[in-house]
Each structure stands twice: as C-alpha cells, then as structure tokens.
Design a protein around this motif. Sequence first.
Motif, PDB file in Angstrom:
ATOM      1  N   LEU A  15     -36.799  -2.267   3.160  1.00 15.79           N
ATOM      2  CA  LEU A  15     -35.681  -2.505   4.065  1.00 15.79           C
ATOM      3  C   LEU A  15     -34.456  -1.705   3.620  1.00 15.79           C
ATOM      4  O   LEU A  15     -33.708  -1.161   4.447  1.00 15.79           O
ATOM      5  CB  LEU A  15     -35.359  -3.997   4.111  1.00 15.79           C
ATOM      6  N   ALA A  16     -34.267  -1.587   2.293  1.00 17.69           N
ATOM      7  CA  ALA A  16     -33.157  -0.786   1.775  1.00 17.69           C
ATOM      8  C   ALA A  16     -33.341   0.691   2.111  1.00 17.69           C
ATOM      9  O   ALA A  16     -32.371   1.394   2.436  1.00 17.69           O
ATOM     10  CB  ALA A  16     -33.047  -0.981   0.259  1.00 17.69           C
ATOM     11  N   VAL A  17     -34.580   1.185   2.042  1.00 18.88           N
ATOM     12  CA  VAL A  17     -34.860   2.579   2.411  1.00 18.88           C
ATOM     13  C   VAL A  17     -34.495   2.816   3.874  1.00 18.88           C
ATOM     14  O   VAL A  17     -33.915   3.855   4.226  1.00 18.88           O
ATOM     15  CB  VAL A  17     -36.341   2.917   2.154  1.00 18.88           C
ATOM     16  N   ALA A  18     -34.816   1.851   4.743  1.00 12.76           N
ATOM     17  CA  ALA A  18     -34.449   1.982   6.157  1.00 12.76           C
ATOM     18  C   ALA A  18     -32.933   1.995   6.314  1.00 12.76           C
ATOM     19  O   ALA A  18     -32.387   2.703   7.178  1.00 12.76           O
ATOM     20  CB  ALA A  18     -35.052   0.842   6.964  1.00 12.76           C
ATOM     21  N   GLY A  19     -32.224   1.213   5.469  1.00 14.07           N
ATOM     22  CA  GLY A  19     -30.765   1.232   5.512  1.00 14.07           C
ATOM     23  C   GLY A  19     -30.205   2.582   5.107  1.00 14.07           C
ATOM     24  O   GLY A  19     -29.217   3.066   5.681  1.00 14.07           O
ATOM     25  N   ILE A  20     -30.832   3.227   4.126  1.00 13.93           N
ATOM     26  CA  ILE A  20     -30.413   4.574   3.731  1.00 13.93           C
ATOM     27  C   ILE A  20     -30.643   5.560   4.872  1.00 13.93           C
ATOM     28  O   ILE A  20     -29.816   6.446   5.133  1.00 13.93           O
ATOM     29  CB  ILE A  20     -31.176   5.009   2.456  1.00 13.93           C
ATOM     30  N   ALA A  21     -31.788   5.396   5.560  1.00 12.58           N
ATOM     31  CA  ALA A  21     -32.096   6.289   6.682  1.00 12.58           C
ATOM     32  C   ALA A  21     -31.039   6.199   7.772  1.00 12.58           C
ATOM     33  O   ALA A  21     -30.780   7.183   8.480  1.00 12.58           O
ATOM     34  CB  ALA A  21     -33.476   5.948   7.242  1.00 12.58           C
ATOM     35  N   ARG A  22     -30.419   5.028   7.916  1.00  9.56           N
ATOM     36  CA  ARG A  22     -29.388   4.845   8.956  1.00  9.56           C
ATOM     37  C   ARG A  22     -28.251   5.854   8.809  1.00  9.56           C
ATOM     38  O   ARG A  22     -27.664   6.306   9.802  1.00  9.56           O
ATOM     39  CB  ARG A  22     -28.867   3.405   8.866  1.00  9.56           C
ATOM     40  N   PHE A  23     -27.949   6.241   7.572  1.00 12.48           N
ATOM     41  CA  PHE A  23     -26.822   7.142   7.327  1.00 12.48           C
ATOM     42  C   PHE A  23     -27.279   8.553   6.949  1.00 12.48           C
ATOM     43  O   PHE A  23     -26.492   9.339   6.420  1.00 12.48           O
ATOM     44  CB  PHE A  23     -25.938   6.568   6.216  1.00 12.48           C
ATOM     45  N   THR A  24     -28.558   8.864   7.197  1.00 16.32           N
ATOM     46  CA  THR A  24     -29.067  10.207   6.933  1.00 16.32           C
ATOM     47  C   THR A  24     -28.795  11.096   8.138  1.00 16.32           C
ATOM     48  O   THR A  24     -29.244  10.792   9.246  1.00 16.32           O
ATOM     49  CB  THR A  24     -30.585  10.161   6.647  1.00 16.32           C
TER      50      THR A  24
END
Length: 747
Positions: free
Chosen positions: A72-81
Amino acid sequence: MKTDKDNRNRRLDIALGLGILAFLVVPWYRIEGGFLAFGWLSGFPGEAPVSPGLLQILLHGRWWLAVAALMLAVAGIARFTPDPRMRGALLVASGAIGTVFLTLQGLAIGYSGWSWTISETLFGAMSDGQPSMGAGAMLSALVFVLLFSFGLAERGAMKGDAFVVASIALLVFLVAIFVFYPVGSMLVGAFQDFDGSLNPDGFTRNIQDPAIWSLGCVVGGERCGVAWRTLFLAIMTAGGSTIMGLAFALVATRTRFPFKKGLRLLTVLPIITPPFVIGLALTLLFGRAGVVTEALSSLFGIEPGRWLYGMTGIWIAQVLSFTPISFLVLIGVVEGVSPSMEEASQTLRADRWRTFWRVSLPLMKPGIANAFLIGFIESMADFGNPLVLGGSHGVLSTEIFFAVVGSQNDPSRAAVLAIILLCFTLTAFLAQRYWLSGKNFATVTGKGDSGSHIALPKSISIGVHALVVPWMVFTIVIYGMILFGGFVKTWGLDNSLTLDHYARAFSIELRDGVIAWTGVAWNSFWTTMEIALISAPLTAAVGLLTAYIIVRQKFVGRNVFEFALMMSFAIPGTVIGISYIMAFNLPPLEMTGTALILIACFVFRNMPVGVRGGVAAMSQLDKSLDEASLTLRATSFRTVRKVILPLLRPAITAALVYSFVRAITSISAVIFLVSAEYNMATSYIVGLVENGEYGVAIAYSSMLIVVMIVVIAGFQLLVGERRLRRENRVAGLGPAPSSLLVQEKTA
C-alpha cells in the motif's frame, strides 16, 4: 475543467483512502456476532480480535501483514511519481503482489498456525495463527484489485479506460472467489479425512462403490446405481420438458388456440412455486391416501399402490416443474423464425410439413439445445421433488444431502458424489456448445419482415394440442390441490375445511399497541424476503455489467472469460451448496451460518441468466450510441448509466424477476447453507414436510406464490418496459427505416 490527469489522481486518492481506512480503522479479522452489530467497538482498537491491520502488526505479532502494508505504501509513492509509465508499473506491481499475498497468507495460516507443511519447513513453527479474514482484510483486497486495474489503465490497457479494466478485474476476482475456489475446495475435500489430512483412501472407496455405478437394472438386477439412475432421469426429464415446452410454444404462436393467455399464466405458475410443492400436490392426488387413489379403490376395487414413490413420480413432477422454463426459452426462438423464409419454401412448392421439418425446425435448434440443457441441469440439481417422492430411490442430490447431514456424516463421500454430478452437467454443457459451434442460425437481416408464420401441418397441430390441453387440465387440478390442501384439516383423514394452517403460519397479534408476528413462519418469511431483495439487484447488476463487457469490449481472453462465467450455470445447486460448505467453513473466508453466504450463493448461481439476457438485449443496441456518448467526452461509466441502462429495461426486469424468484424457490444449495438465524422459506417448508405438517407447508407455499406475483409486478412498474411493434410504413410516407418502432413506458 478537470483534466484526465485530475481524474486519474482522484480515483487513485479514493482507492488509497480506502486502503488506509482498511489498515487503520476497520477490524482486520472476522468479528464474532457480525461486523454491523458494532459490539466490537467496546474493545476497539487494542484487543486482538478487533484490532485493525496496523495494530495487528505492531501489537499482536501478525508480522506477515507488513507485506500488504508495504504494498500500500508503494502505491502511495506511485501517486506522486511524475512518469506515467513508472507510475503505472508501480501500481500494477503493488496491486498484483498485494492481492496474491493476501490470498496466500489467508490460505497458509489458519487458527493454530501454518496450514501447509511446506510453510512450516521454510519458515519454522508458528506459535499462534490467525482467524478468518474480516472487513479490513476484504476491503484491502478490494483496494489492491483496484490499484492493479488503475495501473493497467495508465499503461494503456483498454485504451486507458479505468472503469472497464476495473470491471473486468473485479469480476474475475469475485468469480474466482465464489465459483472456482469453492469448487476447487470440494475437489480437494474428496481426498481429505475428517481432520483435514490428505487421505486418498476415502476417494478410492467411494468412487468404486457399487451403489453408485451398479448396472443391475440393465442386467436384470433390482436397481441401477445412483449415478446411472440420476443420469437416466435427467435425460428423460430434459427430453420430456423440451418436447412439452416446444408444443406449448407452437400452440402459443402458430395456432388459434382460444386460451393462450391462460396457457401463458399456467406456464408461469410452476416457476414461482417452491420446487417440492408439485411433489406434495401429486401426493395429495396419487399417494396412498390421495383423491384419485381412493376414488379408484372405491369404484373399481384397485388396491392403493406406491407407484408414485420412485422414479416415475419424480419424472412426472420434474417435467411439470421444468416445462415452463423450456417454454420461456423456446417461445422467443419459435417467434424469431423469419416468416419470409417459410414463405420462400412454400413458393418453391414445399408443403407445410416439409417446410416445418426442413426450414422452421432446424432454425429452432439453438433454442431446443438450450432448453434440453436447462432441463438436464435442473433435473440433476433438483432436490425437492426427489426428497418428497423418491422414497428409497435416491438420486445424487439427495444422496449428497444425506452424506452430509444424515447418519453417514461422510464429507468425502459427499464430495465424490458432487464431483460425479458436476462431471455429468459439465459434459452436457460442453457437448451442447460443441454441437452448436460453427453453425449459423441467424434469420434477422435488419430488413423489415411483416409476414405471418405459416400454419402448422395438421398432424403436428393435432399432436401439440393433444399434449397441451391435457397438461393444462392436469396443471389446473394440481394447483387446485395446492390451494385446497391448505384449507383441509388432515388430508385423507379429515377433509373438513379450516383456517388453522394459515393461522398457525401467519398469525398476528396486537400487544400493547405493537404488532406481534406470532405465526411460526414469519421469521423465515422475513429472512427470505430480505435476502431475496438484496441479492436480486446485485445479481442483475453483476450480470448486466458482465454482458456490457462481453458485447462492447474487445480484450485478450474474452471468449475464455465468457466461457468461465457461463460454466457456473452448469454447476448444479447441490454442488454449489456442498462446495460452499467446504470452502467457507474455515479460514481464510468463514461465512457459514451468515446471510452473506446465502447472498453470494444466489448472486453467482443466478448470474449467468442475467448475463445471457443482457448479451441478447445489448447485441440489439447500435454501437454508435456508445460512440456518440464517448465522443461527447462522457466516461464509460456515465455512458452505461445514462445511455445503455435505460434501453435495457426488459433485460433488467427479467434479471430482477428471475433472481428474486430463484432466491425464494431455490432449495438444492440453500439446504446446506441455512442456519437457525437465517432460515430460508424453502428449507423451513422441507422441515414441515419431514414433520408431516403438510397443511402448514402448503399454506406457506401458497403465501409465497402470492407474494412473488406482487413483487414481480412491482419490479415491472419500477423498471418500466420497452415495447416493440412492427410496422411497414410511417404515416403513409413510404417504408419505415426500421421495422421495429420503440415505445417506452416508464414508471
């Protein structure tokens, strides 16, 4: 004005918000007593049984859940990629890994620790396990599927349409959980012992049992094995119901029969009748104390026999029960045969018999094959009529039931019998698809066709009337017995009229100004209505969404996707029931005894009918309607909601009515899944029959029939209807551009 990037960020923010909610706020594991009861709030969030996912990791030693939190944290990082390709790749990876991991950890870790020996070998012994997945775990699984879908859309799948990609992914995910996982659990259960350990001896012993495969009836013994007995009965029932259904369709469309409206009403009644009520009515007529039996005994001295209690009685009851379904399948097919093709045949000097045999009948083959398949599967899955009339002549469905709840208590035998039953129905399903594959039966050319069908050949007309008229009379007598039986004190012993049965079932009292539902049937009645009214819209929604994807979208594996969904139609209700018990009685998903398992069973058992109805209706809608909406920058979701759904009113009504009726009248799967808290009407009536309370059982069944008629009419009024009429010219200005003019009537 919102850009496409804003929309992508908004839906991703919603998914991430739900994921955070699942890990921080919602209890991760199953709550005893039910999540919606909110009794868990007193111990929330610190107590282990009600803690959310993050506290399960930090406070209660469930360290393995950290992998899901990390995804879920990886998906959160993807949000700001900023890079769209990298962003899509991160979302796909986090969603796929999160979904697979949640599935594997749920299967691998049970109440007491590792469920698999290989897991203990790799990671060592585990001091404590975990309960079944609850609201938090299921919500997080849903979030990971959405993240996976959004990632695929951002990488260009389905032209970047997130709604379509997410719909496909969610449908595949749900069908895998509620269709293929239970069936797989049943297959595994055939090789397991009582304690769950692997033991193929039970499978070997049961699959070789002479009581299943004996051919004594062929070589002159007493009776066939239960497998062959069920197969022969299904073939005879399918043949009988198909022939009768075709006869009714021909009489309703190709003759001047004066009672066509009455015929259609009589063909609907068995569909909305609980499945074992016809068996009860036959018992009241032809049982040892039946009206006909006693009349023959008093007039001609014929000794009462037990001929009804066996294969003959089951066959009569099943043909009566399933003929209406064949009729509904075949009437549209008979009406769909183009009159111009029959006229062309007669222009070439073919007589009516040759035209019917060589032109009309071959064009009806798909409908006949579908009607036969439905009759075959319904007979295989039928539980009520064999239970009432079978006597010592059991069939696979009743043998499975008694292997689970009877004195045998042999789950392995039940699983083996269910596998045999599944093999029969899937073979029929595949044979029908193979027979129809590569054949074209289309008669709709897009041109107006205002001709009228030719009259039936005289011999066929006489034959179909000879079948239909006695059946109508017999059906009227049957339902007369059903109606009359609820007002008789004790059938065959005391035939005086009474209202006691209705009073016992549905009595109401006024206590201190409050209505008290004192009748014994009210509890199961309200439970049945609640579950049916919840599952019917869900079934229609899932079925029509699936139809939209199949008809309107092109993607790799679409044919496999459609076949997998429709294959669930070939799984008998008895198999669904026993597989749900084996799959959902233990972690990772424990739903036994809840309303959720009943709703899931109804939705995914009845979904294929909604799919086929939606496919047929949606295929008639011009794709230019969708394209025009999309050209005006409407999303796929808005197009479905504003353009397609209003034009699918008949299909929506059919899906709602069918799923509602089946939720009330289903017994083969429900009998395994009901509980004291959630006892459906059909299982309650079976209990009344087993206790000899026939009057109360018939009174309850009669009430259900009336309620279903009222609710079906209500669905029709709420959804509205679309009427089609044929015209040759428009206001005298020449040929109409289309022979079908649409009239819409809304509520």
